[in-house]
Design a protein around this motif. Structure first.
Motif, mmCIF file in Angstrom:
data_model
loop_
_atom_site.group_PDB
_atom_site.id
_atom_site.type_symbol
_atom_site.label_atom_id
_atom_site.label_comp_id
_atom_site.label_asym_id
_atom_site.label_seq_id
_atom_site.Cartn_x
_atom_site.Cartn_y
_atom_site.Cartn_z
ATOM 1 N N LEU A 291 0.849 -1.184 0.000
ATOM 2 C CA LEU A 291 0.000 0.000 0.000
ATOM 3 C C LEU A 291 0.887 1.237 0.000
ATOM 4 N N THR A 292 0.575 2.186 -0.862
ATOM 5 C CA THR A 292 1.335 3.423 -0.932
ATOM 6 C C THR A 292 0.380 4.608 -1.005
ATOM 7 N N PRO A 293 0.762 5.764 -0.451
ATOM 8 C CA PRO A 293 -0.083 6.963 -0.566
ATOM 9 C C PRO A 293 -0.291 7.349 -2.028
ATOM 10 N N SER A 294 -1.475 7.808 -2.346
ATOM 11 C CA SER A 294 -1.797 8.192 -3.723
ATOM 12 C C SER A 294 -2.919 9.209 -3.689
ATOM 13 N N TRP A 295 -2.884 10.172 -4.614
ATOM 14 C CA TRP A 295 -3.941 11.178 -4.678
ATOM 15 C C TRP A 295 -5.265 10.561 -5.106
ATOM 16 N N SER A 296 -5.193 9.519 -5.915
ATOM 17 C CA SER A 296 -6.412 8.845 -6.361
ATOM 18 C C SER A 296 -6.254 7.354 -6.153
ATOM 19 N N GLY A 297 -7.308 6.718 -5.654
ATOM 20 C CA GLY A 297 -7.238 5.300 -5.371
ATOM 21 C C GLY A 297 -7.230 4.470 -6.642
ATOM 22 N N GLU A 298 -6.361 3.488 -6.712
ATOM 23 C CA GLU A 298 -6.311 2.570 -7.831
ATOM 24 C C GLU A 298 -5.537 1.327 -7.428
ATOM 25 N N SER A 299 -5.646 0.282 -8.230
ATOM 26 C CA SER A 299 -4.864 -0.931 -8.035
ATOM 27 C C SER A 299 -4.011 -1.128 -9.276
ATOM 28 N N VAL A 300 -2.722 -1.433 -9.061
ATOM 29 C CA VAL A 300 -1.776 -1.546 -10.166
ATOM 30 C C VAL A 300 -1.093 -2.909 -10.095
ATOM 31 N N ILE A 301 -1.165 -3.654 -11.203
ATOM 32 C CA ILE A 301 -0.478 -4.939 -11.310
ATOM 33 C C ILE A 301 0.755 -4.739 -12.166
ATOM 34 N N ASP A 302 1.917 -5.009 -11.596
ATOM 35 C CA ASP A 302 3.196 -4.840 -12.289
ATOM 36 C C ASP A 302 3.628 -6.181 -12.867
ATOM 37 N N VAL A 303 3.651 -6.257 -14.200
ATOM 38 C CA VAL A 303 4.063 -7.479 -14.884
ATOM 39 C C VAL A 303 5.375 -7.184 -15.606
ATOM 40 N N ARG A 304 6.444 -7.207 -14.875
ATOM 41 C CA ARG A 304 7.739 -6.886 -15.457
ATOM 42 C C ARG A 304 8.220 -8.006 -16.372
ATOM 43 N N PRO A 305 8.908 -7.706 -17.485
ATOM 44 C CA PRO A 305 9.239 -6.364 -17.975
ATOM 45 C C PRO A 305 8.221 -5.818 -18.967
ATOM 46 N N LEU A 306 7.027 -6.442 -19.024
ATOM 47 C CA LEU A 306 6.064 -6.062 -20.053
ATOM 48 C C LEU A 306 5.401 -4.730 -19.787
ATOM 49 N N GLY A 307 5.095 -4.441 -18.502
ATOM 50 C CA GLY A 307 4.441 -3.175 -18.196
ATOM 51 C C GLY A 307 3.521 -3.307 -16.998
ATOM 52 N N THR A 308 2.491 -2.502 -16.939
ATOM 53 C CA THR A 308 1.567 -2.493 -15.805
ATOM 54 C C THR A 308 0.128 -2.459 -16.287
ATOM 55 N N LEU A 309 -0.757 -3.031 -15.456
ATOM 56 C CA LEU A 309 -2.197 -2.942 -15.659
ATOM 57 C C LEU A 309 -2.778 -2.167 -14.488
ATOM 58 N N SER A 310 -3.536 -1.114 -14.773
ATOM 59 C CA SER A 310 -4.102 -0.264 -13.722
ATOM 60 C C SER A 310 -5.624 -0.364 -13.738
ATOM 61 N N PHE A 311 -6.229 -0.340 -12.541
ATOM 62 C CA PHE A 311 -7.679 -0.428 -12.400
ATOM 63 C C PHE A 311 -8.138 0.640 -11.409
ATOM 64 N N ASP A 312 -9.185 1.380 -11.752
ATOM 65 C CA ASP A 312 -9.772 2.377 -10.837
ATOM 66 C C ASP A 312 -10.725 1.666 -9.882
ATOM 67 N N THR A 313 -10.164 0.964 -8.910
ATOM 68 C CA THR A 313 -10.957 0.088 -8.060
ATOM 69 C C THR A 313 -11.645 0.802 -6.903
ATOM 70 N N HIS A 314 -11.100 1.919 -6.427
ATOM 71 C CA HIS A 314 -11.665 2.583 -5.254
ATOM 72 C C HIS A 314 -11.279 4.056 -5.276
ATOM 73 N N ASN A 315 -11.798 4.830 -4.303
ATOM 74 C CA ASN A 315 -11.574 6.272 -4.271
ATOM 75 C C ASN A 315 -10.702 6.740 -3.117
ATOM 76 N N GLY A 316 -10.318 5.844 -2.238
ATOM 77 C CA GLY A 316 -9.491 6.256 -1.106
ATOM 78 C C GLY A 316 -8.117 6.713 -1.540
ATOM 79 N N PRO A 317 -7.461 7.595 -0.773
ATOM 80 C CA PRO A 317 -6.130 8.114 -1.147
ATOM 81 C C PRO A 317 -5.008 7.125 -0.857
#
Length: 538
Positions: free
Chosen positions: A54-80
């Protein structure tokens, strides 16, 4: 005495308020530090080991890091707070067992769900413990009193509970069907540098770009066919491109996306050329090699000569105040009434109103598929339109309420808007990266295109994928899926629209009128924010 008492009470309230504020501030700082450094767990999920943090963020989201291909991001929630998931390792023996044992594969979704929930619980407990510990230490250092340190720790715990509650209450399961892919082509040295390098290695870069788009398209298509939106074999897939501006890289992107997303047809909303000259007509010959219908409407950089060159190509369908049924979809096209390759050309009068009137004049001839035609014998026959293709979005706004979907381009910045009438206006960026103008700023303009999914029976837009590729010399790509909330919504005009007496009912005026020109925004005059669209460099 009363004045002294009031002053004393006021001073005490101010001191107490200051102390409470200091404790709250220390609790927030300590809680964030604890979460940032301690809210991390490793948990087995199916055949893989997943790192969660968990890391601080201005907008809530979930990020899946699939190295070295890249990342998949999802707007899953609104918490910071942001949830990061990283694939640390994959166990080959377990993966092989899943492939060989059908029973294992059947149990896999439930197993993964249970593993993820277990990992999130462990992460929440760890986040709370570290937030409390960090809050206590922060309070002890700041106030040097155990009592205040205890209050600070309690405040940090309350902060974690509030964040968890907000995230849970605002959780959006729909976001799982709308991923954003951002990737980086790693291990490849920079292929484009100086002007000489651009000339000598341009063909090599085109090849690398094609491989990048192809590989990422395969990955994204495989990973985004989720239960919420799974295109069936009957789904009609349309590739929307615009503003190629004779950039050869645009054809690489188009061909790769056409093959990987199994596109049924392509709609080009204009400015395939740059100055509309006869020499540029060689560029449009790539249309014949695509192997799918290519629906085209003229842009303000395209001359009548350009339009005729497109008409001669195999697979090309040119629309200018006319409709055509392609792969089951009824498409109406309006060519841009202007020919203004030179930004110095000026015209008197209200151009925006003229363009709006042009759209309204054509709208009078159209009707959505679900609306019954008039039974009056005196009423003119209406054309059923599932899609209208125009170049300038101002023309498209004049069609509001008469068609479910309007596709346009022109401004080199992708956007979409659901108008009050129920019509969706989709503006494409530049599939050619704004041509040579894309290099006028610090970062090259990205290349953009979208894959649109239509129901075979409803002929309505159900979902779309926005694809953004880094501009000349950049090696990254982003894919973002969107689900249409209400595909079967009613389409109806907001109010009666009467075409202006100066508007024409045809798609565009005569060639002599085209030659008169008009003043339109030139690519170099559009602000960076509009030009770069949604593309971003990871």
């Amino acid at each position: 005495m009363r004045a002294f008492a009031r002053k004393t009470v006021g001073s005490r309230i101010a001191r107490v308020s200051a102390r409470v504020l200091a404790v709250v501030l220390a609790a927030v700082i300590g809680g964030w530090l604890g979460m940032a450094f301690g809210a991390k767990v490793d948990t087995p999920v199916g055949p893989a080991d997943i790192g969660m943090s968990l890391t601080p963020s201005w907008s809530g989201e979930s990020v899946i890091d699939v190295r070295p291909l890249g990342t998949l991001s999802f707007d899953t929630h609104n918490g910071p707070v942001r949830l990061d998931l990283t694939i640390e390792a994959v166990h080959p023996d377990v993966a092989e067992e899943i492939l060989k044992n059908p029973r294992w594969a059947d149990r896999l979704p439930a197993t993964i769900e249970a593993d993820v929930i277990s990992g999130l619980r462990s992460l929440a407990v760890r986040a709370a413990l570290f937030a409390v510990a960090a809050g206590f230490l922060t309070g002890l250092v700041a106030f040097r009193r155990l009592s205040r340190a205890a209050w600070t720790a309690a405040g940090s715990l309350a902060m974690v509970v509030v964040l968890g509650g907000v995230s849970a209450l605002t959780f959006n399961p729909r976001s799982i069907a709308e991923p954003r892919y951002t990737g980086l082509l790693t291990g490849v040295p920079s292929l484009v540098g100086s002007a000489q390098s651009i000339v000598t290695k341009f063909s090599e870069y085109r090849g690398q770009l094609a491989k990048l788009v192809t590989n990422v398209s395969q990955l994204y298509e495989a990973g985004s066919n989720l239960p919420i939106f799974d295109p069936d074999p009957g789904t009609i897939r349309v590739l929307h491109v615009s503003d190629l501006h004779i950039n050869p890289l645009g054809w690489n992107v188009i061909k790769s996306l056409k093959d990987q997303f199994k596109v049924d047809l392509i709609i080009d909303t204009g400015d395939i050329s740059d100055h509309g000259t006869k020499a540029e007509n060689e560029y449009v010959k790539e249309i014949g090699s695509l192997g799918v219908p290519y629906v085209y409407v003229r842009g303000n950089h395209d001359s009548v000569t350009t339009q005729r060159a497109v008409e001669k190509q195999k697979n090309a369908i040119v629309l200018d105040g006319a409709a055509a049924t392609v792969k089951g979809l009824s498409i109406y096209g309006i060519g841009d009434p202007r020919f203004t390759p030179d930004k110095s050309v000026q015209v008197e009068g209200d151009e925006s109103q003229s363009l709006l009137d042009l759209g309204r004049a054509n709208a009078a001839k159209l009707t959505p598929r679900e609306l019954p035609r008039s039974a009056a014998t005196s009423a003119p026959e209406k054309t059923v339109a599932d899609i209208v293709a125009v170049h300038d979005p101002t023309v498209g706004r004049g069609l509001s309420g008469y068609v479910p979907l309007v596709l346009s381009g022109h401004v080199h910045a992708r956007s979409t808007e659901l108008l009050p009438s129920g019509t969706r206006l989709m503006i494409q960026g530049s599939t050619g990266g704004a041509g040579l103008r894309g290099l006028e700023h610090d970062e090259p303009t990205p290349l953009t295109a979208s894959v649109l999914y239509f129901g075979k029976k409803s002929h309505r837009l159900e979902a779309w994928d926005d694809i953004t590729v880094g501009g000349l010399g950049e090696q990254w790509i982003q894919c973002e899926r969107h689900i249409e909330p209400n595909p079967g919504r009613r389409i109806s005009p907001e109010s009666p629209q009467a075409p202006s007496p100066t508007a024409t009912g045809s798609g565009s005026p005569s060639p002599s009128a085209l030659a008169s020109g008009a003043n339109v925004p030139y690519a170099s005059e559009v602000s960076d924010g509009r030009r770069h669209g949604t593309g971003r460099k990871p």
